[in-house]
Design a protein around this motif. Structure first.
Motif, PDB file in Angstrom:
ATOM      1  N   ALA A 153      15.858  -4.507  40.948  1.00  0.00           N
ATOM      2  CA  ALA A 153      14.904  -2.781  40.571  1.00  0.00           C
ATOM      3  C   ALA A 153      15.766  -1.884  41.048  1.00  0.00           C
ATOM      4  CB  ALA A 153      13.348  -3.243  41.341  1.00  0.00           C
ATOM      5  N   GLY A 154      16.869  -1.800  40.765  1.00  0.00           N
ATOM      6  CA  GLY A 154      17.602  -0.255  41.557  1.00  0.00           C
ATOM      7  C   GLY A 154      17.104   0.859  42.521  1.00  0.00           C
ATOM      8  N   TRP A 155      17.044   0.126  43.719  1.00  0.00           N
ATOM      9  CA  TRP A 155      15.940   1.066  44.676  1.00  0.00           C
ATOM     10  C   TRP A 155      16.675   1.461  45.296  1.00  0.00           C
ATOM     11  CZ3 TRP A 155      11.240  -2.682  44.661  1.00  0.00           C
ATOM     12  CH2 TRP A 155      10.963  -2.783  43.386  1.00  0.00           C
ATOM     13  N   SER A 156      17.518   1.767  45.842  1.00  0.00           N
ATOM     14  CA  SER A 156      18.168   2.069  47.206  1.00  0.00           C
ATOM     15  C   SER A 156      17.419   2.397  48.914  1.00  0.00           C
ATOM     16  CB  SER A 156      19.046   3.738  46.848  1.00  0.00           C
ATOM     17  OG  SER A 156      18.248   4.225  47.168  1.00  0.00           O
ATOM     18  N   SER A 157      15.816   2.038  49.067  1.00  0.00           N
ATOM     19  CA  SER A 157      15.388   2.362  49.742  1.00  0.00           C
ATOM     20  C   SER A 157      14.284   1.201  50.242  1.00  0.00           C
ATOM     21  CB  SER A 157      14.590   3.623  49.503  1.00  0.00           C
ATOM     22  OG  SER A 157      13.596   3.946  50.751  1.00  0.00           O
ATOM     23  N   ARG A 158      14.812   0.634  51.690  1.00  0.00           N
ATOM     24  CA  ARG A 158      13.114  -0.677  51.631  1.00  0.00           C
ATOM     25  C   ARG A 158      12.142  -0.009  51.360  1.00  0.00           C
ATOM     26  NH1 ARG A 158      10.339  -3.274  52.585  1.00  0.00           N
ATOM     27  NH2 ARG A 158       9.734  -4.849  53.651  1.00  0.00           N
ATOM     28  N   SER A 159      11.778   1.171  51.394  1.00  0.00           N
ATOM     29  CA  SER A 159      10.969   1.417  51.442  1.00  0.00           C
ATOM     30  C   SER A 159      10.161   1.203  50.178  1.00  0.00           C
ATOM     31  CB  SER A 159      10.112   3.101  51.875  1.00  0.00           C
ATOM     32  OG  SER A 159      11.111   3.930  50.975  1.00  0.00           O
ATOM     33  N   MET A 160      10.089   1.343  49.087  1.00  0.00           N
ATOM     34  CA  MET A 160       9.878   1.039  47.238  1.00  0.00           C
ATOM     35  C   MET A 160       9.221  -0.026  47.536  1.00  0.00           C
ATOM     36  SD  MET A 160      10.781   4.068  46.114  1.00  0.00           S
ATOM     37  CE  MET A 160      10.204   3.197  44.837  1.00  0.00           C
ATOM     38  N   ILE A 161       9.959  -1.385  48.334  1.00  0.00           N
ATOM     39  CA  ILE A 161       9.355  -2.825  48.423  1.00  0.00           C
ATOM     40  C   ILE A 161       7.714  -2.150  48.808  1.00  0.00           C
ATOM     41  CG2 ILE A 161       9.458  -4.715  49.505  1.00  0.00           C
ATOM     42  CD1 ILE A 161      12.513  -4.878  49.424  1.00  0.00           C
ATOM     43  N   ASP A 162       7.956  -1.821  49.970  1.00  0.00           N
ATOM     44  CA  ASP A 162       6.116  -1.478  50.678  1.00  0.00           C
ATOM     45  C   ASP A 162       5.652  -1.109  49.056  1.00  0.00           C
ATOM     46  OD1 ASP A 162       7.871  -2.998  52.856  1.00  0.00           O
ATOM     47  OD2 ASP A 162       7.262  -1.090  53.851  1.00  0.00           O
ATOM     48  N   ARG A 163       6.141  -0.171  48.899  1.00  0.00           N
ATOM     49  CA  ARG A 163       5.142   0.565  47.905  1.00  0.00           C
ATOM     50  C   ARG A 163       4.701  -0.039  46.757  1.00  0.00           C
ATOM     51  NH1 ARG A 163       8.139   5.993  45.606  1.00  0.00           N
ATOM     52  NH2 ARG A 163       7.332   6.737  47.614  1.00  0.00           N
ATOM     53  N   TYR A 164       5.622  -0.647  46.068  1.00  0.00           N
ATOM     54  CA  TYR A 164       5.302  -1.503  44.634  1.00  0.00           C
ATOM     55  C   TYR A 164       4.869  -2.996  45.031  1.00  0.00           C
ATOM     56  CZ  TYR A 164       8.148   1.672  41.902  1.00  0.00           C
ATOM     57  OH  TYR A 164       8.332   2.172  40.694  1.00  0.00           O
ATOM     58  N   VAL A 165       4.821  -3.357  46.046  1.00  0.00           N
ATOM     59  CA  VAL A 165       4.467  -4.871  46.200  1.00  0.00           C
ATOM     60  C   VAL A 165       2.595  -4.963  47.642  1.00  0.00           C
ATOM     61  CG1 VAL A 165       6.136  -5.895  45.800  1.00  0.00           C
ATOM     62  CG2 VAL A 165       5.392  -6.180  48.563  1.00  0.00           C
ATOM     63  N   ALA A 166       2.537  -3.449  47.747  1.00  0.00           N
ATOM     64  CA  ALA A 166       1.677  -3.263  48.791  1.00  0.00           C
ATOM     65  C   ALA A 166       0.470  -4.214  48.500  1.00  0.00           C
ATOM     66  CB  ALA A 166       1.122  -1.986  48.860  1.00  0.00           C
ATOM     67  N   ASP A 167       0.012  -4.226  47.352  1.00  0.00           N
ATOM     68  CA  ASP A 167      -1.499  -5.136  46.768  1.00  0.00           C
ATOM     69  C   ASP A 167      -1.155  -6.790  46.618  1.00  0.00           C
ATOM     70  OD1 ASP A 167       0.491  -4.775  44.499  1.00  0.00           O
ATOM     71  OD2 ASP A 167      -0.633  -4.466  42.876  1.00  0.00           O
ATOM     72  N   THR A 168      -0.276  -6.593  46.558  1.00  0.00           N
ATOM     73  CA  THR A 168      -0.079  -8.056  46.630  1.00  0.00           C
ATOM     74  C   THR A 168       0.185  -8.679  47.891  1.00  0.00           C
ATOM     75  OG1 THR A 168       2.381  -8.275  45.731  1.00  0.00           O
ATOM     76  CG2 THR A 168       0.160  -8.877  44.132  1.00  0.00           C
ATOM     77  N   ALA A 169       0.790  -8.074  49.220  1.00  0.00           N
ATOM     78  CA  ALA A 169       1.306  -8.635  50.367  1.00  0.00           C
ATOM     79  C   ALA A 169       0.559  -9.514  51.762  1.00  0.00           C
ATOM     80  CB  ALA A 169       1.532  -7.306  51.402  1.00  0.00           C
TER      81      ALA A 169
END
Length: 185
Positions: A153-169
């Motif tokens: 995805a081209g992310w350098s921060s782990r926080s991006m994962i939380d932002r993008y997948v919060a709705d399906t966690a």
């Protein structure tokens, strides 16, 4: 988007003309890779390596480049589009995606085209960025690693994962709990 919605969106692109083939290739690419809309529309012919099933992002967000792997199915969809593209007035240009009537294909065209395909597929309140969110959620729900997702995805921060997948966690957590079978003695 749900898996059924993703399938419906791909199905809404089925057809044999240049536009259908282009749209299917783009939808498959974005659903699989999570590429940003801007990255997709800025692709150039040298960025495609269908022999190794890799797409090169020369300059993503933050100026970083990366190699994005794709499946054989997405590679086939891109190849079908490229064969249809040969007859286009702008076929000799480096831009991968070509518009109708000899026009370029930019972000506004992508937004409009995918919105129309989503409408055909019955997906309400669609925007192209949904494909990036969907790709991230699908990656993790199928057992992909967080590090792998970040790289693709081209992310350098782990926080991006939380932002993008919060709705399906919570859905992923429930599926994982069932798969782990911790109550099975």
């Amino acid at each position: 988007m749900t898996e059924d919605q993703a399938r419906a969106l791909v199905k809404a692109c089925k057809g044999r003309d240049l536009r259908d083939r282009r749209d299917e290739a783009i939808v498959r690419l974005m659903l699989e890779s999570g590429m940003r809309a801007g990255e997709v529309v800025s692709l150039r012919m040298p960025d495609l390596d269908l022999a190794s099933l890799t797409i090169l992002i020369r300059r993503g967000k933050g100026g970083k480049g990366r190699a994005v792997p794709i499946s054989a199915q997405t590679g086939t969809a891109i190849d079908r589009y490229l064969r249809a593209r040969r007859g286009h007035r702008l076929a000799g240009t480096e831009a991968v995606w070509l518009g109708e009537n000899g026009q370029a294909f930019g972000y506004n065209a992508l937004y409009k085209t995918l919105g129309w395909r989503a409408e055909v597929a019955g997906i309400a309140k669609f925007h192209p960025h949904m494909l990036r969110h969907t790709a991230a959620s699908r990656w993790l729900s199928r057992g992909g690693s967080e590090g792998g997702l970040m790289a693709v995805a081209g992310w350098s921060s782990r926080s991006m994962i939380d932002r993008y997948v919060a709705d399906t966690a919570s859905t992923r957590a429930a599926e994982e709990a069932r798969r782990l079978g911790l109550g099975d003695f």
